[in-house]
Design an enzyme around this catalytic site. Structure first.
Site, mmCIF file in Angstrom:
data_model
loop_
_atom_site.group_PDB
_atom_site.id
_atom_site.type_symbol
_atom_site.label_atom_id
_atom_site.label_comp_id
_atom_site.label_asym_id
_atom_site.label_seq_id
_atom_site.Cartn_x
_atom_site.Cartn_y
_atom_site.Cartn_z
ATOM 1 N N GLY A 162 -14.162 24.564 -16.656
ATOM 2 C CA GLY A 162 -13.387 24.514 -15.417
ATOM 3 C C GLY A 162 -11.900 24.673 -15.699
ATOM 4 N N GLY A 198 -17.038 19.421 -22.433
ATOM 5 C CA GLY A 198 -18.037 20.474 -22.657
ATOM 6 C C GLY A 198 -17.507 21.564 -23.579
ATOM 7 N N ILE A 232 -8.818 18.086 -15.313
ATOM 8 C CA ILE A 232 -8.192 17.260 -14.271
ATOM 9 C C ILE A 232 -8.780 15.849 -14.285
ATOM 10 C CG2 ILE A 232 -7.681 19.219 -12.757
ATOM 11 C CD1 ILE A 232 -10.020 18.199 -10.937
ATOM 12 N N ASP A 233 -9.969 15.679 -14.900
ATOM 13 C CA ASP A 233 -10.669 14.395 -14.836
ATOM 14 C C ASP A 233 -10.040 13.300 -15.706
ATOM 15 O OD1 ASP A 233 -12.403 15.913 -13.313
ATOM 16 O OD2 ASP A 233 -13.887 16.156 -14.919
ATOM 17 N N ARG A 286 -15.777 13.851 -11.837
ATOM 18 C CA ARG A 286 -17.081 13.757 -12.497
ATOM 19 C C ARG A 286 -17.484 12.293 -12.679
ATOM 20 N NH1 ARG A 286 -19.605 18.321 -14.375
ATOM 21 N NH2 ARG A 286 -17.817 19.564 -14.930
ATOM 22 N N ARG A 300 -14.633 9.663 9.458
ATOM 23 C CA ARG A 300 -14.604 11.073 9.088
ATOM 24 C C ARG A 300 -14.517 11.170 7.566
ATOM 25 N NH1 ARG A 300 -15.903 11.518 13.603
ATOM 26 N NH2 ARG A 300 -14.970 12.791 15.271
HETATM 27 O O1 F6P Z 1 -14.394 18.791 -14.841
HETATM 28 C C1 F6P Z 1 -13.548 19.268 -13.861
HETATM 29 C C2 F6P Z 1 -14.258 19.368 -12.548
HETATM 30 O O2 F6P Z 1 -13.329 19.836 -11.592
HETATM 31 C C3 F6P Z 1 -14.936 18.093 -12.089
HETATM 32 O O3 F6P Z 1 -14.037 17.178 -11.538
HETATM 33 C C4 F6P Z 1 -15.948 18.643 -11.109
HETATM 34 O O4 F6P Z 1 -17.066 17.791 -10.991
HETATM 35 C C5 F6P Z 1 -16.346 19.939 -11.742
HETATM 36 O O5 F6P Z 1 -15.309 20.318 -12.616
HETATM 37 C C6 F6P Z 1 -16.611 21.055 -10.756
HETATM 38 O O6 F6P Z 1 -17.066 22.148 -11.447
HETATM 39 P P1 F6P Z 1 -17.272 23.573 -10.783
HETATM 40 O O7 F6P Z 1 -15.949 24.265 -10.811
HETATM 41 O O8 F6P Z 1 -18.276 24.226 -11.659
HETATM 42 O O9 F6P Z 1 -17.751 23.364 -9.379
#
Ligand code: F6P
Length: 370
Positions: free
Chosen positions: A15, A126, A148-149, A193, A286
């Site tokens: 990502g 990953g 970003i996590d 995540r 909402r």
């Molecule tokens: O690991 C970064 C992240 O943005 C997570 O926060 C999110 O769960 C995931 O990647 C989303 O991945 P994708 O871009 O494959 O939807």
């Protein structure tokens, strides 16, 4: 130790995260300063494994002039993919089904054919696991912590996190006035995540009433009781920030989808929480899902500085003969830690961390007994 590196590659798999282009800028300026050649691999490892798919050959020579004006731009000029793991690449079979195939030997051979002495891999857990496996096969690798996590061990910060938190906070700020006007409960689902860093930091900065994170399983009744009590005390609306990986006590994460060759996609917990809170509080709820908005846009100054520093420091590490390490920032130090250590486990929010305690002191609930 002196270095044998003269030609190196950089890639940005997995990502994207704001600050990737700053990493490329930093690495290219530092490498060219040493008189090295540096090449960008397109789309993770695809540029090396499938060069025929790229008009430019999949491997681009990067000069200072190529990267001069990119460090403030989001995304990555090299492109990326979440489905490019060379050890288990989803590959279409003659019968149309998908099967995971190990093409790592072929990839190592491509590095050799292109006379690439080393790789700078910008990745989250990953992509850095892949880089570590390639290192075990003999490739000289230095990693930089991208996500970003903010869930990588051994580094206080990853780049991308600051930008994600800033934007999530801005969105939460905007939701206060509309929530107040309608006296609603607004649930904001953010990425992250299995870690709650983005939710915790943006929820605290955005003055949420509740923050639900994976590390502290919640009881929805406790969240509802907290919101109702605050209403009785005079606050007529509520903001609830929910990490996509949040889960109820005794329950599990909400998975949006599973596909061959990629990590499970989380998401959807925000809608569930909003529906349950509407039911329990009797107030209109909402849900807003911020999703990939958190990954887009121009990096904050902090993420630019981190990216530039990580890129330049990765070249420095290679120049000193380091291999199999990840650049880490543990202020005021820049450290070089074994990649293996950084990927051994996810860095989660300690449930008794200072920011959790501060949040509780500010009358923010985590939906638990605390
Ligand atoms: O690991 C970064 C992240 O943005 C997570 O926060 C999110 O769960 C995931 O990647 C989303 O991945 P994708 O871009 O494959 O939807």
């Amino acid at each position: 130790m002196t270095s044998a590196v003269r030609r190196l590659a950089i890639n940005t798999g997995g990502g994207d995260a704001p600050g990737l282009n700053a990493v490329i800028h930093g690495a290219v300026y530092a490498a060219r300063g040493l008189g090295w050649q540096i090449f960008g691999i397109r789309d993770g490892y695809d540029g090396l494994l499938e060069p025929q798919n790229y008009p430019d050959g999949g491997l681009i020579e990067l000069r200072r002039s190529t990267v001069r004006d990119i460090s403030h731009v989001g995304g990555t000029i090299l492109g990326t993919t979440n489905r490019g793991n060379p050890f288990c690449r989803p590959t279409k079979q003659p019968d149309g089904t998908m099967k995971e195939v190990d093409r790592s030997d072929e990839l190592i051979e491509r590095f050799r054919q292109n006379r690439l002495d080393a790789l700078i891999a910008a990745g989250g857990d990953g992509s850095l696991s892949i880089a570590h496996q390639l290192h075990n096969k003999g490739l000289c690798v230095v990693g930089v912590p991208k996500t970003i996590d903010n869930d990588l061990e051994s580094t206080t910060f990853t780049f991308g996190f600051s930008t994600a938190v800033e934007f999530a906070t801005e969105c939460i700020d905007r939701l206060h006035s509309t929530a107040l006007s309608h006296q609603r409960v607004i649930v904001v689902e953010v990425m992250g995540r299995y870690a709650g860093w983005i939710a915790l930091h943006s929820g605290l900065a955005g003055r949420a009433d509740a923050i639900l994170i994976p590390e502290i399983p919640y009881q929805i009744e406790k969240v509802a009781a907290h919101l109702c009590r605050k209403r009785r005390e005079g606050k007529p609306y509520s903001i609830v920030v929910v990490a996509e990986g949040a889960k109820p006590l005794g329950g599990d994460v909400t998975v949006r989808s599973r596909e061959v060759g990629r990590a499970e996609r989380l998401g959807g917990i925000g809608e569930t929480v909003a529906a349950e809170l509407q039911n329990l509080t009797g107030k209109e709820c909402r849900c807003v899902v911020l999703g990939h908005l958190l990954r887009g846009g121009s990096p904050t100054a902090i993420d630019r500085i981190l990216g530039l520093t990580f890129g330049a420091a990765a070249v420095y590490a290679l120049s000193k003969g380091m291999d199999g390490v990840m650049v880490a920032v543990n202020p005021p130090r820049i450290d070089f830690v074994p990649i293996q250590e950084a990927i051994a486990k996810l860095k989660l929010v300690p449930p008794d961390s200072e920011f959790v305690l501060v949040s509780r002191a500010l009358d923010i609930t985590f939906g638990d007994a605390g």
